[in-house]
Design a protein around this motif. Sequence first.
Motif, PDB file in Angstrom:
ATOM      1  N   TYR A 135      -2.750   3.771  -3.671  1.00 28.57           N
ATOM      2  CA  TYR A 135      -2.701   2.556  -4.478  1.00 28.57           C
ATOM      3  C   TYR A 135      -2.477   1.374  -3.544  1.00 28.57           C
ATOM      4  O   TYR A 135      -1.640   1.443  -2.636  1.00 28.57           O
ATOM      5  CB  TYR A 135      -1.552   2.648  -5.487  1.00 28.57           C
ATOM      6  N   GLU A 192     -14.489  -5.686 -11.821  1.00 29.45           N
ATOM      7  CA  GLU A 192     -14.188  -4.281 -11.555  1.00 29.45           C
ATOM      8  C   GLU A 192     -15.259  -3.701 -10.657  1.00 29.45           C
ATOM      9  O   GLU A 192     -16.428  -4.049 -10.765  1.00 29.45           O
ATOM     10  CB  GLU A 192     -14.109  -3.485 -12.858  1.00 29.45           C
ATOM     11  N   ARG A 212      -7.249   4.988  -5.519  1.00 28.15           N
ATOM     12  CA  ARG A 212      -8.214   5.837  -4.829  1.00 28.15           C
ATOM     13  C   ARG A 212      -7.756   7.290  -4.806  1.00 28.15           C
ATOM     14  O   ARG A 212      -6.562   7.577  -4.822  1.00 28.15           O
ATOM     15  CB  ARG A 212      -8.479   5.334  -3.420  1.00 28.15           C
ATOM     16  N   THR A 256     -12.887   5.050  -5.053  1.00 21.11           N
ATOM     17  CA  THR A 256     -11.963   3.925  -5.210  1.00 21.11           C
ATOM     18  C   THR A 256     -12.385   3.097  -6.410  1.00 21.11           C
ATOM     19  O   THR A 256     -13.564   2.801  -6.582  1.00 21.11           O
ATOM     20  CB  THR A 256     -11.954   3.030  -3.955  1.00 21.11           C
ATOM     21  N   GLU A 257     -11.394   2.741  -7.219  1.00 30.12           N
ATOM     22  CA  GLU A 257     -11.628   1.846  -8.355  1.00 30.12           C
ATOM     23  C   GLU A 257     -10.807   0.588  -8.116  1.00 30.12           C
ATOM     24  O   GLU A 257      -9.598   0.661  -7.930  1.00 30.12           O
ATOM     25  CB  GLU A 257     -11.211   2.529  -9.651  1.00 30.12           C
ATOM     26  N   SER A 258     -11.478  -0.563  -8.080  1.00 26.21           N
ATOM     27  CA  SER A 258     -10.822  -1.838  -7.800  1.00 26.21           C
ATOM     28  C   SER A 258     -10.938  -2.745  -9.008  1.00 26.21           C
ATOM     29  O   SER A 258     -11.953  -2.738  -9.707  1.00 26.21           O
ATOM     30  CB  SER A 258     -11.477  -2.532  -6.605  1.00 26.21           C
ATOM     31  N   GLU A 296       0.838  -1.196   0.000  1.00 32.82           N
ATOM     32  CA  GLU A 296       0.000   0.000   0.000  1.00 32.82           C
ATOM     33  C   GLU A 296       0.875   1.248   0.000  1.00 32.82           C
ATOM     34  O   GLU A 296       1.897   1.297   0.685  1.00 32.82           O
ATOM     35  CB  GLU A 296      -0.894  -0.012   1.236  1.00 32.82           C
ATOM     36  N   GLN A 334      -5.258  -8.213  -7.103  1.00 31.88           N
ATOM     37  CA  GLN A 334      -6.229  -7.115  -7.035  1.00 31.88           C
ATOM     38  C   GLN A 334      -5.471  -5.805  -6.911  1.00 31.88           C
ATOM     39  O   GLN A 334      -4.518  -5.694  -6.141  1.00 31.88           O
ATOM     40  CB  GLN A 334      -7.165  -7.275  -5.839  1.00 31.88           C
ATOM     41  N   GLU A 335      -5.935  -4.802  -7.674  1.00 31.98           N
ATOM     42  CA  GLU A 335      -5.373  -3.461  -7.600  1.00 31.98           C
ATOM     43  C   GLU A 335      -6.477  -2.483  -7.243  1.00 31.98           C
ATOM     44  O   GLU A 335      -7.575  -2.561  -7.783  1.00 31.98           O
ATOM     45  CB  GLU A 335      -4.757  -3.054  -8.931  1.00 31.98           C
ATOM     46  N   ASP A 336      -6.178  -1.574  -6.319  1.00 30.28           N
ATOM     47  CA  ASP A 336      -7.110  -0.524  -5.913  1.00 30.28           C
ATOM     48  C   ASP A 336      -6.429   0.828  -6.106  1.00 30.28           C
ATOM     49  O   ASP A 336      -5.310   1.035  -5.623  1.00 30.28           O
ATOM     50  CB  ASP A 336      -7.501  -0.656  -4.439  1.00 30.28           C
ATOM     51  N   GLU A 384     -16.406   0.134  -8.518  1.00 29.10           N
ATOM     52  CA  GLU A 384     -16.206   1.542  -8.176  1.00 29.10           C
ATOM     53  C   GLU A 384     -16.924   1.823  -6.866  1.00 29.10           C
ATOM     54  O   GLU A 384     -18.064   1.407  -6.687  1.00 29.10           O
ATOM     55  CB  GLU A 384     -16.758   2.449  -9.270  1.00 29.10           C
TER      56      GLU A 384
END
Length: 95
Positions: free
Chosen positions: A41, A83, A55, A73-75, A24, A51-53, A85
């Motif tokens: 991130y 995906e 924000r 946040t977009e995951s 993180e 998994q990527e986040d 949001e």
Amino acid sequence: MHGAYALEDIDDDLDSGDDSDIWELDATWYPCRNLSLGTGYTYTDLDDVEQEDFRVFGEYFITDDVAVGLAYTESEIDDIDFERETYAFSARFRF
């Protein structure tokens, strides 16, 4: 700026021995005393699932004790084409 690493040991009945690595990184900018703007991130790796986040967030102190905030946040989970949001509103009271 904030950075962190976490190792999550997962015990389950399947005895899969899975562990999760979580990285993180966050940064917050304070353009004035009452306002903060930031981005972050997070990367999570659980064996074959990644998994990527991403924000962005902001917080505004209306008074010295009361603040409101917004976050987006977009995951994305790569291996299963998932995906998400997330929009968040927050309120904070300091005492």
